[in-house]
Design a protein around this motif. Sequence first.
Motif, PDB file in Angstrom:
ATOM      1  N   ILE A 209      -0.729  -0.154  -0.349  1.00 39.98           N
ATOM      2  CA  ILE A 209      -2.108  -0.617  -0.171  1.00 39.98           C
ATOM      3  C   ILE A 209      -2.852   0.234   0.854  1.00 39.98           C
ATOM      4  CG2 ILE A 209      -1.873  -2.369   1.646  1.00 39.98           C
ATOM      5  CD1 ILE A 209      -3.476  -4.200  -0.415  1.00 39.98           C
ATOM      6  N   ALA A 210      -2.132   0.825   1.790  1.00 41.95           N
ATOM      7  CA  ALA A 210      -2.777   1.729   2.751  1.00 41.95           C
ATOM      8  C   ALA A 210      -3.400   2.920   2.043  1.00 41.95           C
ATOM      9  CB  ALA A 210      -1.779   2.190   3.796  1.00 41.95           C
ATOM     10  N   GLY A 211      -2.818   3.319   0.911  1.00 41.79           N
ATOM     11  CA  GLY A 211      -3.368   4.434   0.154  1.00 41.79           C
ATOM     12  C   GLY A 211      -4.549   4.064  -0.715  1.00 41.79           C
ATOM     13  N   LEU A 212      -4.881   2.757  -0.782  1.00 42.72           N
ATOM     14  CA  LEU A 212      -5.961   2.292  -1.640  1.00 42.72           C
ATOM     15  C   LEU A 212      -7.203   1.857  -0.880  1.00 42.72           C
ATOM     16  CD1 LEU A 212      -3.883   0.078  -4.123  1.00 42.72           C
ATOM     17  CD2 LEU A 212      -4.731   2.396  -4.516  1.00 42.72           C
ATOM     18  N   VAL A 213      -7.044   1.491   0.387  1.00 45.16           N
ATOM     19  CA  VAL A 213      -8.172   0.910   1.106  1.00 45.16           C
ATOM     20  C   VAL A 213      -9.040   2.007   1.723  1.00 45.16           C
ATOM     21  CG1 VAL A 213      -6.873  -1.183   1.592  1.00 45.16           C
ATOM     22  CG2 VAL A 213      -6.896   0.650   3.276  1.00 45.16           C
ATOM     23  N   TRP A 217     -10.364   0.120   7.467  1.00 50.60           N
ATOM     24  CA  TRP A 217      -9.411  -0.980   7.307  1.00 50.60           C
ATOM     25  C   TRP A 217      -8.090  -0.629   7.981  1.00 50.60           C
ATOM     26  CZ3 TRP A 217     -10.336  -5.702   5.100  1.00 50.60           C
ATOM     27  CH2 TRP A 217     -11.531  -5.837   4.376  1.00 50.60           C
ATOM     28  N   GLN A 218      -7.517  -1.594   8.659  1.00 49.87           N
ATOM     29  CA  GLN A 218      -6.172  -1.461   9.204  1.00 49.87           C
ATOM     30  C   GLN A 218      -5.206  -2.192   8.281  1.00 49.87           C
ATOM     31  OE1 GLN A 218      -5.786  -2.564  13.404  1.00 49.87           O
ATOM     32  NE2 GLN A 218      -8.024  -2.520  13.547  1.00 49.87           N
ATOM     33  N   VAL A 219      -4.071  -1.588   8.010  1.00 43.71           N
ATOM     34  CA  VAL A 219      -3.022  -2.220   7.218  1.00 43.71           C
ATOM     35  C   VAL A 219      -1.831  -2.454   8.124  1.00 43.71           C
ATOM     36  CG1 VAL A 219      -1.477  -2.011   5.240  1.00 43.71           C
ATOM     37  CG2 VAL A 219      -3.814  -1.109   5.107  1.00 43.71           C
ATOM     38  N   ARG A 220      -1.417  -3.702   8.215  1.00 45.08           N
ATOM     39  CA  ARG A 220      -0.309  -4.061   9.092  1.00 45.08           C
ATOM     40  C   ARG A 220       0.810  -4.713   8.282  1.00 45.08           C
ATOM     41  NH1 ARG A 220      -3.413  -7.008  14.231  1.00 45.08           N
ATOM     42  NH2 ARG A 220      -4.697  -5.209  14.846  1.00 45.08           N
ATOM     43  N   GLY A 221       1.995  -4.203   8.404  1.00 44.52           N
ATOM     44  CA  GLY A 221       3.157  -4.863   7.846  1.00 44.52           C
ATOM     45  C   GLY A 221       3.751  -5.788   8.890  1.00 44.52           C
ATOM     46  N   GLU A 228      -1.043  -7.457   6.094  1.00 48.26           N
ATOM     47  CA  GLU A 228      -2.375  -7.902   6.484  1.00 48.26           C
ATOM     48  C   GLU A 228      -3.347  -6.734   6.446  1.00 48.26           C
ATOM     49  OE1 GLU A 228      -3.208 -10.705   9.974  1.00 48.26           O
ATOM     50  OE2 GLU A 228      -3.848  -8.759  10.797  1.00 48.26           O
ATOM     51  N   LEU A 229      -4.471  -6.930   5.773  1.00 40.99           N
ATOM     52  CA  LEU A 229      -5.591  -5.988   5.817  1.00 40.99           C
ATOM     53  C   LEU A 229      -6.608  -6.553   6.799  1.00 40.99           C
ATOM     54  CD1 LEU A 229      -4.227  -4.953   3.243  1.00 40.99           C
ATOM     55  CD2 LEU A 229      -6.507  -4.674   2.243  1.00 40.99           C
ATOM     56  N   ARG A 230      -7.006  -5.725   7.744  1.00 35.65           N
ATOM     57  CA  ARG A 230      -7.874  -6.189   8.824  1.00 35.65           C
ATOM     58  C   ARG A 230      -9.061  -5.248   8.973  1.00 35.65           C
ATOM     59  NH1 ARG A 230      -6.509  -9.266  13.445  1.00 35.65           N
ATOM     60  NH2 ARG A 230      -8.012  -9.032  15.154  1.00 35.65           N
ATOM     61  N   TRP A 231     -10.242  -5.830   9.075  1.00 30.82           N
ATOM     62  CA  TRP A 231     -11.472  -5.059   9.291  1.00 30.82           C
ATOM     63  C   TRP A 231     -12.284  -5.778  10.362  1.00 30.82           C
ATOM     64  CZ3 TRP A 231     -16.719  -5.746   9.229  1.00 30.82           C
ATOM     65  CH2 TRP A 231     -17.512  -4.609   9.122  1.00 30.82           C
ATOM     66  N   GLU A 232     -12.616  -5.055  11.413  1.00 30.62           N
ATOM     67  CA  GLU A 232     -13.427  -5.629  12.504  1.00 30.62           C
ATOM     68  C   GLU A 232     -14.695  -4.816  12.663  1.00 30.62           C
ATOM     69  OE1 GLU A 232     -11.277  -7.331  16.005  1.00 30.62           O
ATOM     70  OE2 GLU A 232      -9.679  -6.035  15.283  1.00 30.62           O
ATOM     71  N   ALA A 233     -15.815  -5.512  12.729  1.00 36.57           N
ATOM     72  CA  ALA A 233     -17.104  -4.851  12.721  1.00 36.57           C
ATOM     73  C   ALA A 233     -17.251  -3.845  13.854  1.00 36.57           C
ATOM     74  CB  ALA A 233     -18.220  -5.892  12.800  1.00 36.57           C
ATOM     75  N   TRP A 234     -16.809  -4.228  15.060  1.00 33.51           N
ATOM     76  CA  TRP A 234     -17.018  -3.340  16.206  1.00 33.51           C
ATOM     77  C   TRP A 234     -16.146  -2.089  16.150  1.00 33.51           C
ATOM     78  CZ3 TRP A 234     -15.960  -8.619  17.215  1.00 33.51           C
ATOM     79  CH2 TRP A 234     -14.607  -8.929  17.322  1.00 33.51           C
TER      80      TRP A 234
END
Length: 238
Positions: A209-213, A217-221, A228-234
Motif C-alpha cells: 500500500i505504500a507503493g499506491l498512496v 500519506w504515512q503508512v505504518r505497520g 494504518e494510513l495516516r494523513w495530517e493537514a499540518w
Amino acid sequence: MTPDLSTRAADARELMDDPDADLRMLERTYARFPLINALVSRWRSVYRRDIRPRARRGPIRLLDVGAGGGDVSRALAAWARRDRLEVSVTALDADPRAVRWANGRGGRVEYRCARTDDLVGAGERFDVVVSNHLLHHLEADELPALLHDTIRLTADDGLVLHRDIARSRFAYRAFAAGTWPFSRNVLADSFIRDDGLTSIRRSYTAEEIAGLVPDGWQVRGQAPARLELRWEAWDARP
C-alpha cells in the motif's frame, strides 16, 4: 491449509458484500463486529492517542467512513462522553442495509447512507476522518478516490486515519485458529469467520500500500498484523 498469501487476492469476494446476502446472517454479522473489533482493531488506543487530545482543545466533528454496523462509531462516541468531551460522530456507509441496522442502535451517532463524494459535494468538513477495515473492500480504482475524498473532507488542521488488516500468514493462521472454537456458537449464522479469512487474503501488506498512496500519506505497520494510513493537514499541506 493456508492459501498462497504472497499476493493480494483482489478477485476474492466477501459474502456480506453480496447485495443478495442473507439478511439475517448479515445482521448477525453486524451484531458480532463489536467483539471482533475490540479484540483486533485497537480503537481505544487510537482514541487516546489521536482523538482525545484534539477534543480536549475544543468540540470536534468525526466521520467514520464505511462504518458498517457502526460499532466503532458508537465506541468512539461513548469514550468521548465518559471523558466529558464534545465529539460529534457521523457514521457513513453506502449500504442501506448497514445504515438501517445501525440506526436502531442509537449511541448518539448520526448514521448517514451516502458516499464520501456526496459529502465532498455538500461542502462537509470534519476534524477527524477514520475508517476501519474498509481499504481491503475497495477495488483498485476506488482507493485513490477514497484517499482524495477524505483529505477534502478534513478541516484545516484535520487528521485522516485508515486502519486495516495487514495480510500475512500469521494473520490468516491466527484468525483461523482463534475463530474455529466459536464457529458453531458465538459466530454461528454469521459471515464473520468466512469473510474474515477472505478479508485477510484481500488485504494489503504495508509495503504494497505504500507503493499506491500519494505523497503526504504515512503508512505504518503495527503488530499484530495491522496497518494504518495516516494523513495530517499540518504535515501534508504546503
